[in-house]
Design an enzyme around this catalytic site. Structure first.
Site: not given
Ligand code: NAD
Length: 524
Positions: A278, A171, A244, A375
């Site tokens: 990331c 997906k 993750e 973040e």
């Protein structure tokens, strides 16, 4: 255009746009939960025959796909660039190169990495027993992936899952479905049997339906918030998950670092992929004695960058992939400036049409600011100074995240020492960002950056179910600890507690008379 993806329940389509130009790139179906369940059933039906093939036979298909990918490299990188906004050169170096490398590595080495393992079981071995671990495929692996590396992230996991004998239902992100469909097309052309790689395009509801369809493992890459939802949904069926998630990756530059190279590393680590990685450098801590020199070099490097549409030759920094992300960057920078941060360069949305945010360097930042805590996932490099090693480590570890980090020094022993004190899944010395591109090394975070690993042997072990096979060659004798528990048995068990559990053969041998009596009781 308010969002990059248009959705309509009537048309059940999602539309992919180029974030640099606003051009529509294509439309794909918004897969319904029923269709997701059907895709999982097709994958489940196809998997046993695939698992029955040898590693070599599976590897042959992967290598064929690799050859096709390489043959289409220009077309593929242009598509990635247009769907994400990143420069074609970054699509090549940061996505296609690592994917080809992973295809090569796993097609040749999975057999060795998953070879059955004999286990030393100590004194039980001397009693005629042996133990081996064999690795069975999980079955159907569901991969849910983000938009920032739309080829590399899912394709490498697809390769690992297929090589370990699984079928995959992928997906992809709703923002980059066309790149994912290209992965499917390449594997189909390579002769991968039908059903082994199903791609279900769609949004979060499609991802949720994939978990609901009871796959055997979920490999999720994305934000912390979604990761928590995924783990919760997967727990309903006890489906194992690898998460993750995000990062707030620190870079620590010690006084003895090579300043020029550290500055170049900081600029690439913070601005590559428009900071949407990331493992991007999201916080930079520089020793106060070298801060002015370091900042001057960072500024010069940043000024030299060319920001343009990703498909233009010579572009260093492209557009951001979506407006929501760009707004978040604006909010973080604004919050920092309101709290006293100084903008060295950048700091405001670019005048280019499209989702462009210029590479931005901030100083006078501190840990009260959102930009140092959450973040940002954009092209912003906040720089703070420190006085001592301990202070640098304390600042680096002052985060809920723990994905990657880096230490910069000419003294490698000192670098290693500090690296071991930093809380992150990967800590690099004199390096940034790139180790996701190494197929052999594990990738994954600690703290809120997630759990589980991808890549390398540890990554393969997430995709298989270890089975312990235990054999007793002395099949004509009962075990010492079986029934009956008569007084002689209790005496032997006490002896086992005292002697056998020491692991010493000499001590255990003192129990031989008791053992023999128990195995061969005198008939009355
Ligand atoms: P996201 O969490 O919004 O989406 C990730 C994927 O999850 C998408 O495919 C999305 O459609 C799907 N999804 C959304 N809701 C879902 C639900 N309820 N159930 C199942 N699936 C659902 O993340 P994003 O914005 O696409 O990606 C950016 C994030 O990914 C950043 O936080 C970044 O740090 C992280 N990331 C981590 C790594 C890593 O290796 N640790 C790599 C790349 C990106």
């Amino acid at each position: 255009m308010s969002t990059q993806v248009l959705q309509s329940e009537q048309t059940r389509e999602i539309v992919s746009y180029d974030p640099g130009t606003g051009a529509e790139l294509g439309r794909v179906p918004l897969t319904s939960p029923e269709e997701v369940a059907q895709a999982v059933s097709r994958a489940r039906a196809a998997q046993p025959a695939w698992a029955g093939l040898s590693f070599k036979e599976r590897g042959r298909v992967i290598l064929k796909a690799r050859e096709i990918m390489l043959g289409q490299i220009d077309e593929l990188c242009t598509l990635i660039s247009r769907e994400t906004g990143k420069p074609v050169s970054e699509a090549t170096s940061m996505e296609v190169v690592p994917t080809l490398e992973a295809m090569h590595y796993f097609s040749h080495h999975t057999a060795g990495l998953l070879r059955p393992q004999k286990i030393d079981i100590g004194q039980y071995g001397l009693m005629g027993r042996s133990s081996r671990i064999i690795y069975k495929p999980m079955g159907v692996v569901g991969i849910i992936s983000p938009w920032n590396f739309p080829l590399g992230t899912p394709a490498e996991e697809v390769v690992m899952a297929l090589m370990s004998g699984n079928a995959v239902v992928l997906k992809p992100s709703e923002l980059t479905p066309l790149t994912a469909l290209k992965i499917g097309e390449i594997f189909t052309r390579a002769g991968l049997p039908e059903g082994l790689l199903e791609i279900v395009t769609g949004d979060g509801s499609t991802g949720a339906a994939l978990i609901q369809a009871r796959v055997d493992k979920i490999m999720f890459t994305g934000s912390v918030a979604t990761g928590k939802r995924v783990a919760e949904a997967a727990a309903k069926h006890l489906t194992p998950v690898v998460l993750e998630l995000g990062g707030k990756d620190p870079m620590v530059v010690l006084a003895d670092a090579d300043i020029e190279n550290a500055a170049r590393g900081a600029v690439w680590g913070a601005f590559a992929n428009s900071g949407q990685a990331c493992a991007s450098v999201e916080r930079c801590y520089v020793h106060e004695s070298i801060a002015p020199h370091f900042l001057a070099r960072v500024l010069a490097q940043t000024q030299a960058l060319r920001q343009e549409v990703g498909t233009k030759e010579g572009t260093d920094v492209g557009a951001m992939t979506n407006e929501r992300q760009l707004r978040l960057v604006e909010e973080h920078v604004l919050d920092a400036v309101e709290r006293g941060a100084k903008v060295v360069i950048g700091g405001e949305r670019s005048s280019l049409s499209g989702y462009f945010y210029p590479p931005t360097v901030l100083t006078n930042v501190d840990h009260r600011m959102t930009i140092m805590r959450e973040e940002t996932f954009g092209p912003v490099l906040p720089v703070m100074t420190f006085k001592t090693e301990d202070e640098a480590i304390q600042l680096a570890n002052d985060s809920v995240f723990g994905l990657t980090a880096s230490v910069w020094t000419r003294d490698i022993a000192r670098g290693r020492r500090l690296a071991e004190r930093i809380e992150a899944g990967t800590v690099m010395v004199n390096e940034v960002l790139y180790t996701h591109g190494i197929a052999q090394t594990p990738w994954g975070g600690i703290k809120e950056s997630g759990y589980g690993r991808t890549h390398g042997r540890m990554g393969l072990l997430e995709l298989v179910s270890p089975r312990h096979i235990h054999v007793n060659r002395i099949s004509f004798l009962p075990d010492l600890w079986w029934f009956r528990y008569d007084p002689g048995a209790q005496k032997l068990f006490q002896g086992l507690a005292t002697h056998f559990t020491t692991g010493s053969l000499i001590k255990t041998s003192r129990l031989l008379p008791l053992m023999v009596r128990r195995l061969f009781p005198r008939r009355k």
